[in-house]
Enzyme design. Structure first.
Site, PDB file in Angstrom:
ATOM      1  N   HIS A  14      10.573 -35.228 -22.022  1.00 35.58           N
ATOM      2  CA  HIS A  14       9.169 -35.595 -21.823  1.00 35.58           C
ATOM      3  C   HIS A  14       8.296 -34.942 -22.890  1.00 35.58           C
ATOM      4  CE1 HIS A  14       8.015 -31.952 -18.998  1.00 35.58           C
ATOM      5  NE2 HIS A  14       8.561 -31.555 -20.113  1.00 35.58           N
ATOM      6  N   CYS A  33       4.804 -27.651 -25.525  1.00 34.33           N
ATOM      7  CA  CYS A  33       5.206 -28.821 -24.719  1.00 34.33           C
ATOM      8  C   CYS A  33       4.452 -30.077 -25.153  1.00 34.33           C
ATOM      9  CB  CYS A  33       4.972 -28.568 -23.238  1.00 34.33           C
ATOM     10  SG  CYS A  33       5.973 -27.213 -22.612  1.00 34.33           S
ATOM     11  N   HIS A  39      10.711 -32.812 -25.638  1.00 34.47           N
ATOM     12  CA  HIS A  39      11.783 -31.830 -25.395  1.00 34.47           C
ATOM     13  C   HIS A  39      12.402 -32.168 -24.046  1.00 34.47           C
ATOM     14  CE1 HIS A  39       8.260 -30.261 -23.310  1.00 34.47           C
ATOM     15  NE2 HIS A  39       9.114 -29.774 -22.449  1.00 34.47           N
ATOM     16  N   HIS A  41      14.732 -31.211 -20.312  1.00 33.97           N
ATOM     17  CA  HIS A  41      15.023 -30.254 -19.236  1.00 33.97           C
ATOM     18  C   HIS A  41      16.231 -30.736 -18.450  1.00 33.97           C
ATOM     19  CE1 HIS A  41      11.283 -27.959 -19.565  1.00 33.97           C
ATOM     20  NE2 HIS A  41      10.643 -29.108 -19.703  1.00 33.97           N
ATOM     21  N   ASP A  79      17.962 -40.095 -15.135  1.00 34.04           N
ATOM     22  CA  ASP A  79      18.909 -39.302 -15.913  1.00 34.04           C
ATOM     23  C   ASP A  79      19.037 -39.841 -17.343  1.00 34.04           C
ATOM     24  OD1 ASP A  79      20.756 -37.225 -16.283  1.00 34.04           O
ATOM     25  OD2 ASP A  79      22.446 -38.559 -15.875  1.00 34.04           O
ATOM     26  N   HIS A  80      18.900 -38.922 -18.301  1.00 32.01           N
ATOM     27  CA  HIS A  80      18.983 -39.250 -19.725  1.00 32.01           C
ATOM     28  C   HIS A  80      17.919 -40.254 -20.157  1.00 32.01           C
ATOM     29  CE1 HIS A  80      22.651 -36.971 -19.368  1.00 32.01           C
ATOM     30  NE2 HIS A  80      22.709 -36.903 -20.688  1.00 32.01           N
ATOM     31  N   GLU A 130      12.394 -27.036 -12.712  1.00 33.81           N
ATOM     32  CA  GLU A 130      12.324 -27.459 -14.104  1.00 33.81           C
ATOM     33  C   GLU A 130      13.135 -26.501 -14.980  1.00 33.81           C
ATOM     34  OE1 GLU A 130       8.497 -28.479 -16.806  1.00 33.81           O
ATOM     35  OE2 GLU A 130       8.750 -26.389 -16.252  1.00 33.81           O
TER      36      GLU A 130
HETATM   37 NI    NI Z   1       8.824 -29.530 -20.467  1.00 32.49          NI
END
Ligand code: NI
Length: 138
Positions: A14, A33, A39, A41, A79-80, A130
């Site tokens: 995100h 961010c 980036h 998570h 996911d992904h 997170e």
């Molecule tokens: Ni983040």
């Protein structure tokens, strides 16, 4: 009454950026961010259900049904993925983990009666991790 918590995991990327804020404000609030390239998570989602133990099965919830529901509503779609670009809810919503948690909670509550009709088990709580230090409870 028994509460059971089952943990799920998905990875997603995100970028934290709000169209309502200036570039300077975005930078100040979101820091690294706000990096335009995003980036990722490894999110963990904890789903807590509550209900009576079924006399015949000895279980509070059918875990296979719960896995199917969370798979269809959360892990499969997210996911992904890039949350900003690929998830409809985040076209106009900053994909902070606060908002991600609320989207997950809403998706599960909307689909819940189809999988678990009747009074129990009920969806008691959704938590999302997170990072090991950032934990959100909806
Ligand atoms: Ni983040």
């Amino acid at each position: 009454m028994i509460q059971l918590t089952r943990r799920y995991q998905f990875s997603a990327s995100h970028r934290l950026h709000s169209a309502d804020l200036s570039e300077a404000e975005n930078e100040r609030i979101f820091g690294k961010c706000n990096n335009p390239y995003g980036h990722g998570h490894n999110y963990e989602v904890e789903v807590t259900v509550k209900g009576e133990v079924d006399r015949a099965t000895g279980c509070v919830v059918n875990l296979s049904d719960l896995d199917t529901l969370v798979g269809e509503q959360v892990v499969g779609p997210f996911d992904h993925r890039n949350l900003n670009e690929e998830i409809a809810e985040f076209q106009h919503l900053v994909p902070t983990t606060e908002n991600l948690g609320m989207v997950i909670d809403r998706r599960l509550r909307e689909a819940w009666p189809r999988v678990f009709p009747g009074a129990a088990p009920k969806l008691e709580r959704v938590r999302i991790l997170e990072t090991p230090r950032n934990i959100f409870e909806i």
